[in-house]
Scaffold this active site. Structure first.
Site, short mmCIF file in Angstrom:
data_model
loop_
_atom_site.label_atom_id
_atom_site.label_comp_id
_atom_site.label_asym_id
_atom_site.label_seq_id
_atom_site.Cartn_x
_atom_site.Cartn_y
_atom_site.Cartn_z
N TYR A 205 0.81 -1.20 0.24
CA TYR A 205 -0.04 0.37 0.38
C TYR A 205 1.36 1.36 0.20
O TYR A 205 0.97 2.10 -0.71
CB TYR A 205 -0.77 -0.04 1.24
CG TYR A 205 -1.59 0.81 1.53
CD1 TYR A 205 -2.42 0.96 0.60
CD2 TYR A 205 -1.31 2.40 2.56
CE1 TYR A 205 -3.71 1.90 0.82
CE2 TYR A 205 -2.73 3.50 1.78
CZ TYR A 205 -3.89 3.62 1.20
OH TYR A 205 -4.51 4.35 1.70
N LYS B 156 1.34 4.26 -3.23
CA LYS B 156 0.89 5.47 -2.40
C LYS B 156 1.78 6.13 -2.74
O LYS B 156 1.73 7.89 -3.18
CB LYS B 156 0.09 5.56 -1.07
CG LYS B 156 -0.70 5.48 -0.48
CD LYS B 156 -2.56 5.80 -2.12
CE LYS B 156 -3.55 4.74 -1.28
NZ LYS B 156 -4.76 5.47 -1.88
#
Lengths: 78, 245
Positions: B152, B156
């Site tokens: 994740y 990002k």
């Protein structure tokens, strides 16, 4: 087909904001007409719309002069 | 305060907590909004709650073809696109040593891959119109890192680098590309955290509370506005002060 050059010229004049008499077949978009790489992408997009064709990426890379563009467009418009 | 009357916006992940808040704020500012997500029923509910014109365009962001067609379908519904808000994201948390390739690939593909595809397909029209606003919803952990979220956080952080590059490419065409980086926001994604972890988190947030979806939405409305024309390639952190970057 003779008007391909005139139609290309009109698009180049509008997109690059250059004088019409500078847009000759031998003129290089980048060296003579002041285009940058993004301008070239936009020109190709404009050609694709004007002539209702799709210009593949590998062909786009070879379009360096006004004459190149006219030649490729003529080859694709039939 | 910021007027988006006459503007059109596509919001992905619009059925989620932050996404629906973004859709609502854009709609309240006057924009026509296309709501994208996977849960059509929820999207219809969001649409019904908006004050302005809106449309539902479902998409599976894990499927490249579905993503590539999304901007076109949104434009059919609400007109040429002025604003793209890439908000959709998933998590597949786990320590790296236990992470499966599938968990890595899915998160990178949906969070970062769809941002790339959507931006690319929205760009053509925006370049011609000499106007566009692209806002990627990244995360504070994309900058800070977070154990158990290597996939994740990578996705990002990737969004931030992508944003800066594209902002440089199209800056001369009246198109801005920015990120909003939420901190801990009350949403289904943070609801699943254990109470003890939530308490520990709050201790690190000077504001002393979790953020709301509307806090993120306000930042998106600003970056979408005419007033933000000179702001590009930036990441606006909205996190109650938990990270000051």
């Amino acid at each position: 087909m003779s008007d391909v050059f005139e139609r290309v010229k009109k698009i180049v004049v509008e997109n690059l904001d250059v004088e019409g008499d500078k847009v000759v077949e031998t003129a290089s978009f980048i060296d003579d007409l002041g285009a940058d790489s993004l301008d070239l992408v936009e020109l190709v997009m404009a050609f694709e719309e004007e002539f209702n064709i799709e210009i593949p990426d590998d062909v786009q890379e070879n379009i360096r002069t006004v004459g190149d563009a006219v030649t490729h467009i003529k080859a694709h418009v039939s | 305060m910021f007027d988006l009357t006459g503007r059109t916006a596509l919001v992905t992940g619009a059925s989620g907590g932050i996404g629906s808040a973004i859709a609502k704020a854009l709609s309240e500012a006057g924009a026509k909004v296309a709501l994208s997500g996977t849960r059509e029923g929820v999207l219809e509910e969001v649409k019904a709650s908006l004050p302005g014109e809106a449309a539902v365009v479902t998409a599976n962001l894990g499927d490249a073809e579905s993503v590539d067609g999304l901007v076109g379908r949104a434009e059919e519904a609400i007109g040429p696109l002025d604003i793209l808000v890439a908000n959709a994201g998933i998590t597949r948390d786990g320590l790296l040593m236990r992470m499966k390739d599938e968990d890595w690939n899915d998160v990178l593909n949906i969070n970062l891959g769809s941002y790339y595809r959507l931006t690319k397909s929205a760009m053509r029209g925006m370049m011609k119109r000499r106007h566009g606003r692209i806002v990627g919803i990244t995360s504070v952990v994309g900058v800070m890192g977070n154990p158990g979220q290597a996939n994740y956080c990578a996705s990002k952080a990737g969004m931030i680098g992508f944003t800066k590059s594209v902002a440089q490419e199209v800056g001369s065409r009246g198109i801005t590309v920015n990120c909003v980086a939420p901190g801990f926001i009350e949403s289904p994604m943070t609801d699943v955290l254990p109470e003890a972890q939530k308490e520990a988190l709050l201790g690190q947030i000077p504001a002393g509370k979790l953020g709301q979806g509307s806090d993120i939405a306000s930042a998106v409305v600003y970056l979408s506005s005419n007033e933000a024309a000179y702001v590009t390639g930036q990441t606006l952190h909205v996190n109650g002060g938990m990270a000051m970057i």
